[in-house]
Motif scaffolding. Structure first.
Motif, PDB file in Angstrom:
ATOM      1  N   LEU A 191       0.808  -1.211   0.000  1.00 41.35           N
ATOM      2  CA  LEU A 191       0.000   0.000   0.000  1.00 41.35           C
ATOM      3  C   LEU A 191       0.843   1.263   0.000  1.00 41.35           C
ATOM      4  N   LEU A 192       1.937   1.260   0.750  1.00 44.50           N
ATOM      5  CA  LEU A 192       2.726   2.477   0.950  1.00 44.50           C
ATOM      6  C   LEU A 192       3.843   2.583  -0.081  1.00 44.50           C
ATOM      7  N   ALA A 193       3.993   3.781  -0.652  1.00 47.43           N
ATOM      8  CA  ALA A 193       5.034   4.015  -1.662  1.00 47.43           C
ATOM      9  C   ALA A 193       6.425   3.807  -1.082  1.00 47.43           C
ATOM     10  N   ARG A 194       6.623   4.196   0.188  1.00 44.50           N
ATOM     11  CA  ARG A 194       7.958   4.042   0.785  1.00 44.50           C
ATOM     12  C   ARG A 194       8.360   2.572   0.911  1.00 44.50           C
ATOM     13  N   ASN A 195       7.376   1.689   1.101  1.00 48.76           N
ATOM     14  CA  ASN A 195       7.673   0.259   1.172  1.00 48.76           C
ATOM     15  C   ASN A 195       8.050  -0.283  -0.207  1.00 48.76           C
ATOM     16  N   ARG A 196       7.360   0.196  -1.245  1.00 50.80           N
ATOM     17  CA  ARG A 196       7.716  -0.222  -2.601  1.00 50.80           C
ATOM     18  C   ARG A 196       9.136   0.219  -2.946  1.00 50.80           C
ATOM     19  N   GLU A 197       9.485   1.433  -2.540  1.00 52.69           N
ATOM     20  CA  GLU A 197      10.841   1.931  -2.787  1.00 52.69           C
ATOM     21  C   GLU A 197      11.874   1.124  -2.006  1.00 52.69           C
ATOM     22  N   GLN A 198      11.527   0.747  -0.775  1.00 51.15           N
ATOM     23  CA  GLN A 198      12.447  -0.051   0.043  1.00 51.15           C
ATOM     24  C   GLN A 198      12.741  -1.404  -0.601  1.00 51.15           C
ATOM     25  N   VAL A 199      11.696  -2.056  -1.104  1.00 56.35           N
ATOM     26  CA  VAL A 199      11.881  -3.364  -1.748  1.00 56.35           C
ATOM     27  C   VAL A 199      12.676  -3.212  -3.033  1.00 56.35           C
ATOM     28  N   LEU A 200      12.370  -2.186  -3.827  1.00 57.37           N
ATOM     29  CA  LEU A 200      13.085  -1.974  -5.084  1.00 57.37           C
ATOM     30  C   LEU A 200      14.553  -1.663  -4.826  1.00 57.37           C
ATOM     31  N   ARG A 201      14.828  -0.873  -3.791  1.00 56.33           N
ATOM     32  CA  ARG A 201      16.214  -0.542  -3.443  1.00 56.33           C
ATOM     33  C   ARG A 201      16.972  -1.784  -2.998  1.00 56.33           C
ATOM     34  N   ALA A 202      16.320  -2.620  -2.176  1.00 54.68           N
ATOM     35  CA  ALA A 202      16.954  -3.864  -1.722  1.00 54.68           C
ATOM     36  C   ALA A 202      17.236  -4.785  -2.902  1.00 54.68           C
ATOM     37  N   PHE A 203      16.323  -4.812  -3.855  1.00 55.13           N
ATOM     38  CA  PHE A 203      16.499  -5.657  -5.042  1.00 55.13           C
ATOM     39  C   PHE A 203      17.687  -5.179  -5.875  1.00 55.13           C
ATOM     40  N   ARG A 204      17.787  -3.869  -6.091  1.00 50.80           N
ATOM     41  CA  ARG A 204      18.921  -3.322  -6.842  1.00 50.80           C
ATOM     42  C   ARG A 204      20.244  -3.598  -6.121  1.00 50.80           C
ATOM     43  N   ASP A 205      20.250  -3.501  -4.813  1.00 54.84           N
ATOM     44  CA  ASP A 205      21.482  -3.766  -4.044  1.00 54.84           C
ATOM     45  C   ASP A 205      21.927  -5.221  -4.212  1.00 54.84           C
ATOM     46  N   GLU A 206      20.968  -6.142  -4.193  1.00 52.90           N
ATOM     47  CA  GLU A 206      21.303  -7.552  -4.381  1.00 52.90           C
ATOM     48  C   GLU A 206      21.858  -7.802  -5.773  1.00 52.90           C
ATOM     49  N   LEU A 207      21.357  -7.073  -6.762  1.00 49.79           N
ATOM     50  CA  LEU A 207      21.820  -7.267  -8.137  1.00 49.79           C
ATOM     51  C   LEU A 207      23.268  -6.839  -8.334  1.00 49.79           C
ATOM     52  N   LEU A 208      23.821  -6.071  -7.400  1.00 49.57           N
ATOM     53  CA  LEU A 208      25.229  -5.683  -7.502  1.00 49.57           C
ATOM     54  C   LEU A 208      26.148  -6.907  -7.403  1.00 49.57           C
ATOM     55  N   LYS A 209      25.637  -7.999  -6.824  1.00 48.09           N
ATOM     56  CA  LYS A 209      26.422  -9.230  -6.721  1.00 48.09           C
ATOM     57  C   LYS A 209      26.477  -9.994  -8.047  1.00 48.09           C
ATOM     58  N   ASP A 210      25.597  -9.623  -8.969  1.00 55.38           N
ATOM     59  CA  ASP A 210      25.479 -10.347 -10.234  1.00 55.38           C
ATOM     60  C   ASP A 210      26.447  -9.759 -11.253  1.00 55.38           C
ATOM     61  N   ARG A 211      27.345 -10.604 -11.783  1.00 55.70           N
ATOM     62  CA  ARG A 211      28.319 -10.125 -12.769  1.00 55.70           C
ATOM     63  C   ARG A 211      27.709  -9.948 -14.156  1.00 55.70           C
ATOM     64  N   THR A 212      26.570 -10.587 -14.385  1.00 48.87           N
ATOM     65  CA  THR A 212      25.904 -10.453 -15.680  1.00 48.87           C
ATOM     66  C   THR A 212      25.167  -9.122 -15.748  1.00 48.87           C
ATOM     67  N   LYS A 213      25.214  -8.493 -16.905  1.00 47.88           N
ATOM     68  CA  LYS A 213      24.602  -7.172 -17.081  1.00 47.88           C
ATOM     69  C   LYS A 213      23.090  -7.245 -16.891  1.00 47.88           C
ATOM     70  N   THR A 214      22.562  -6.360 -16.039  1.00 45.75           N
ATOM     71  CA  THR A 214      21.123  -6.304 -15.791  1.00 45.75           C
ATOM     72  C   THR A 214      20.632  -4.863 -15.903  1.00 45.75           C
ATOM     73  N   GLN A 215      19.355  -4.711 -16.141  1.00 43.31           N
ATOM     74  CA  GLN A 215      18.728  -3.394 -16.162  1.00 43.31           C
ATOM     75  C   GLN A 215      17.358  -3.504 -15.529  1.00 43.31           C
ATOM     76  N   VAL A 216      17.138  -2.762 -14.448  1.00 46.57           N
ATOM     77  CA  VAL A 216      15.851  -2.768 -13.762  1.00 46.57           C
ATOM     78  C   VAL A 216      15.072  -1.534 -14.185  1.00 46.57           C
ATOM     79  N   ILE A 217      13.902  -1.747 -14.768  1.00 48.06           N
ATOM     80  CA  ILE A 217      13.080  -0.632 -15.239  1.00 48.06           C
ATOM     81  C   ILE A 217      12.338   0.023 -14.085  1.00 48.06           C
ATOM     82  N   GLY A 218      11.920  -0.761 -13.113  1.00 49.30           N
ATOM     83  CA  GLY A 218      11.170  -0.243 -11.972  1.00 49.30           C
ATOM     84  C   GLY A 218       9.905  -1.038 -11.771  1.00 49.30           C
TER      85      GLY A 218
END
Length: 434
Positions: free
Chosen positions: A345-372
């Motif tokens: 429901l809350l926008a701040r929670n959606r941003e928190q999950v998206l930020r955590a997801f992007r941080d985890e992707l830093l471990k991935d050596r394969t090129k990725t692009q997250v649109i949102g």
């Protein structure tokens, strides 16, 4: 890093804190072509697709798109030239062209090619027909600046140079030696290509184990355990030449039980092939794949939380964000990926999950692009697709359903309905029941 099997049928597993995060599989019947260099022959040029099909000696022609064709004009002309060229202006049917494979053939599609050949070493990548230099973005600013100064000094005239992450802390003389090896290799390749007649294989990348050790094994790894003695000797010999300080971290597996069984990799591999993946809290993921699209659905499952629905959903989504990235790496899923996180429901929670997801992707050596996250609550992303994934590597299509997962009830021109549907049809034919 764990290496099981022999050179022709090897499996490499990367384990972090006891958890399997990446796997690489070499199959004797189907070797990867990525990195191989060929003198190909243009079979046909399709202006409408801005692509050419090239015979490289494989059963299926490979495809070369205009964006992957590098010519002298690309570097000499600014503004007009690069993107305005047409494929039939630079390639003609019957023409010989030196190409490198960037993507293995998949399904009905042939291999992808580029004319910008590059040769990977332990610390640097040489681009024979390139210019300038680049430094790995995974390094901190201070180290990037140090390596940038070294690259300026050692880059040969007329070559491009990329400094890899493995070069962190490496002195200039080591980088220069790696570069000398690559320039000599290119001279051999160039000489071979000049004398060859297309289609012909000019250069083959090392086997899977050596490639993975070259590209990944570094001081960040505690140990490298190898099951096969011959492979162990080849790897230690290679490391003695390029990174002798790492040899002491390589050991030969001892004991009657297989290496993967000893290290609890087999059970994790089996789970990596399942459609449902459980999360620690009791939630789960469902992973469904199409040819160029993968959909991952997040569910709360058995997790009911303690405070509120929103808190339960956010905690599940945060767990899912980390597990989704692990599954992408482990299964080597590429192409378009849609993740259906549980609605928040809350926008701040959606941003928190998206930020955590992007941080985890830093471990991935394969090129990725997250649109949102879209208005429908779907997280949209892409991940570079280079080779077949884990499922394709460790399975063969079902001879009955050809991978569809169902048995079609059609034979000799008749439709055979399953019993429940057949009964329903009979009832419908006899009129409504009381």
């Amino acid at each position: 890093m764990l290496v099981a099997g022999s050179a022709d049928a090897a499996q490499v597993a990367i384990v972090e804190d006891g958890t399997l995060v990446e796997t690489y599989v070499a199959r004797e019947r189907k070797r990867s072509l990525v990195g191989n260099i060929y003198l190909g022959k243009v079979q046909n040029v399709l202006r409408g697709m801005e692509a050419a099909f090239v015979d490289i000696g494989e059963p299926r022609n490979a495809v070369l798109y205009i964006g992957e064709v590098v010519t002298v004009t690309d570097e000499d002309v600014e503004g007009e030239g690069g993107t305005d060229r047409r494929i039939d202006e630079v390639l003609q049917t019957g023409q010989s062209v030196l190409v490198q494979v960037t993507k293995d053939p998949m399904g009905a599609k042939g291999a992808r090619l580029t004319t910008e050949v590059s040769l990977a070493g332990r610390f640097v990548v040489l681009v024979p027909r390139g210019s300038g230099y680049g430094i790995s973005r995974r390094l901190d600013d201070e180290e990037r600046q140090r390596l940038r100064e070294i690259a300026k000094r050692i880059r040969p005239e007329g070559y491009g140079l990329i400094v890899r992450t493995a070069a962190e802390g490496i002195e200039e003389d080591e980088l220069a030696r790696d570069l000398v090896r690559l320039t000599r290799l290119w001279e051999e390749i160039d000489s071979r290509a000049t004398k060859a007649s297309p289609p012909q294989e000019i250069y083959v990348e090392p086997d899977l184990v050596i490639r993975v050790v070259r590209d990944l094994f570094s001081k960040d790894y505690e140990r490298l355990v190898i099951e096969d003695r011959e492979t162990y000797e080849r790897v230690t010999s290679y490391l003695q030449a390029v990174a002798p300080e790492l040899v002491e971290r390589v050991t030969l597996h001892q004991g009657g039980e297989s290496l993967f069984a000893t290290e609890n990799v087999l059970d994790q591999l089996r789970k990596a092939l399942e459609r449902k993946v459980w999360l620690p809290s009791g939630g789960y993921l469902v992973i469904d794949r199409a040819e160029a699209l993968t959909v991952i659905d997040v569910n709360t499952g058995r997790f009911v939380g303690k405070t509120s629905l929103e808190d339960t959903v956010v905690r599940t989504n945060l767990e899912a964000a980390a597990e989704v990235v692990r599954q992408l790496r482990l299964r080597d899923i590429g192409g378009i990926i849609i993740i259906d996180f549980i609605d928040m429901l809350l926008a701040r929670n959606r941003e928190q999950v998206l930020r955590a997801f992007r941080d985890e992707l830093l471990k991935d050596r394969t090129k990725t692009q997250v649109i949102g996250i879209s208005p429908l609550g779907l997280c949209e992303m892409t991940r570079k697709n280079v080779a077949e994934g884990l499922l394709e590597a460790l399975s063969t299509p079902c001879p009955t359903c050809a991978g569809r997962g169902v048995v079609i009830q059609v034979a000799e021109g008749h439709v055979h309905l399953p019993p429940s549907e057949a009964e329903g049809t009979d009832r419908a034919a006899s009129g409504p029941s009381r």
